[in-house]
Design a protein around this motif. Structure first.
Motif, PDB file in Angstrom:
ATOM      1  N   LEU A  15     -51.956  10.497  32.621  1.00 47.65           N
ATOM      2  CA  LEU A  15     -51.673  10.736  34.037  1.00 47.65           C
ATOM      3  C   LEU A  15     -52.929  10.633  34.891  1.00 47.65           C
ATOM      4  CD1 LEU A  15     -49.159  13.692  33.650  1.00 47.65           C
ATOM      5  CD2 LEU A  15     -48.630  11.294  34.167  1.00 47.65           C
ATOM      6  N   ASP A  16     -54.014  11.194  34.420  1.00 48.59           N
ATOM      7  CA  ASP A  16     -55.268  11.184  35.174  1.00 48.59           C
ATOM      8  C   ASP A  16     -55.817   9.772  35.348  1.00 48.59           C
ATOM      9  OD1 ASP A  16     -57.574  12.491  36.445  1.00 48.59           O
ATOM     10  OD2 ASP A  16     -58.662  11.857  34.647  1.00 48.59           O
ATOM     11  N   ASN A  21     -49.610   1.156  30.365  1.00 50.88           N
ATOM     12  CA  ASN A  21     -49.002   0.549  29.177  1.00 50.88           C
ATOM     13  C   ASN A  21     -49.698   1.073  27.924  1.00 50.88           C
ATOM     14  OD1 ASN A  21     -51.165  -1.385  28.309  1.00 50.88           O
ATOM     15  ND2 ASN A  21     -50.787  -2.188  30.376  1.00 50.88           N
ATOM     16  N   MET A  22     -49.012   0.959  26.821  1.00 52.68           N
ATOM     17  CA  MET A  22     -49.512   1.523  25.568  1.00 52.68           C
ATOM     18  C   MET A  22     -50.741   0.792  25.045  1.00 52.68           C
ATOM     19  SD  MET A  22     -48.058   4.295  24.741  1.00 52.68           S
ATOM     20  CE  MET A  22     -48.465   4.516  23.013  1.00 52.68           C
ATOM     21  N   GLU A  49     -45.256   6.520  25.534  1.00 55.17           N
ATOM     22  CA  GLU A  49     -44.893   5.230  26.131  1.00 55.17           C
ATOM     23  C   GLU A  49     -44.086   5.437  27.412  1.00 55.17           C
ATOM     24  OE1 GLU A  49     -42.997   0.929  24.879  1.00 55.17           O
ATOM     25  OE2 GLU A  49     -42.606   2.658  23.601  1.00 55.17           O
ATOM     26  N   ARG A  50     -43.190   6.410  27.418  1.00 52.84           N
ATOM     27  CA  ARG A  50     -42.394   6.692  28.618  1.00 52.84           C
ATOM     28  C   ARG A  50     -43.266   7.205  29.758  1.00 52.84           C
ATOM     29  NH1 ARG A  50     -38.654   8.844  24.570  1.00 52.84           N
ATOM     30  NH2 ARG A  50     -37.024   7.299  24.292  1.00 52.84           N
ATOM     31  N   ILE A  51     -44.272   7.969  29.427  1.00 46.99           N
ATOM     32  CA  ILE A  51     -45.180   8.467  30.463  1.00 46.99           C
ATOM     33  C   ILE A  51     -45.978   7.294  31.051  1.00 46.99           C
ATOM     34  CG2 ILE A  51     -47.177   9.946  30.901  1.00 46.99           C
ATOM     35  CD1 ILE A  51     -45.938  11.839  28.750  1.00 46.99           C
ATOM     36  N   CYS A  52     -46.426   6.388  30.198  1.00 47.50           N
ATOM     37  CA  CYS A  52     -47.110   5.180  30.689  1.00 47.50           C
ATOM     38  C   CYS A  52     -46.186   4.366  31.591  1.00 47.50           C
ATOM     39  CB  CYS A  52     -47.584   4.313  29.524  1.00 47.50           C
ATOM     40  SG  CYS A  52     -48.948   5.001  28.573  1.00 47.50           S
ATOM     41  N   LEU A  57     -44.129   2.516  36.972  1.00 48.33           N
ATOM     42  CA  LEU A  57     -43.104   2.530  38.010  1.00 48.33           C
ATOM     43  C   LEU A  57     -43.604   3.226  39.275  1.00 48.33           C
ATOM     44  CD1 LEU A  57     -40.001   3.318  35.801  1.00 48.33           C
ATOM     45  CD2 LEU A  57     -40.605   1.112  36.854  1.00 48.33           C
ATOM     46  N   LYS A  58     -44.445   4.232  39.102  1.00 45.63           N
ATOM     47  CA  LYS A  58     -44.952   4.979  40.253  1.00 45.63           C
ATOM     48  C   LYS A  58     -46.038   4.228  41.004  1.00 45.63           C
ATOM     49  CE  LYS A  58     -46.522   9.586  41.475  1.00 45.63           C
ATOM     50  NZ  LYS A  58     -46.775  10.941  40.979  1.00 45.63           N
TER      51      LYS A  58
END
Length: 66
Positions: A15-16, A21-22, A49-52, A57-58
Motif C-alpha cells: 500500500l505504501d 502487480n506481483m 495479489e488482490r491488494i496489488c 484499480l485505484k
C-alpha cells in the motif's frame, strides 16, 4: 502470530509503495525483507495479489479514486 505480523508488514509495504502487480512486488520485497518472508508471500499469494490489483484499480492512469 509472527506470520500475521509479517503479513501486515507486507500489506503495508504494498500500500505504501503503491505496488500494482506481483512481479514488481516480488522484485521490491526481495530486497526489502528477510528471506523468511518468502513463505508468507507464498502462503498468502492470492491475498497479496488482490491488494496489488486494488492499487492498480485505484491509481491506474494517474487517477486517484477515493
Amino acid at each position: 502470530e509472527e506470520k500475521q505480523a509479517m503479513l501486515q508488514e507486507l500489506i503495508a509495504f504494498i500500500l505504501d509503495k503503491r505496488i500494482m502487480n506481483m512481479a514488481d512486488f516480488m522484485l521490491m520485497s526481495s530486497g526489502a525483507f528477510a528471506p523468511e518472508y518468502f513463505s508468507v508471500i507464498v502462503g498468502y499469494n492470492a491475498m497479496l495479489e488482490r491488494i496489488c490489483k486494488g492499487n492498480y484499480l485505484k491509481y491506474a492512469k494517474g487517477k486517484k479514486v477515493e
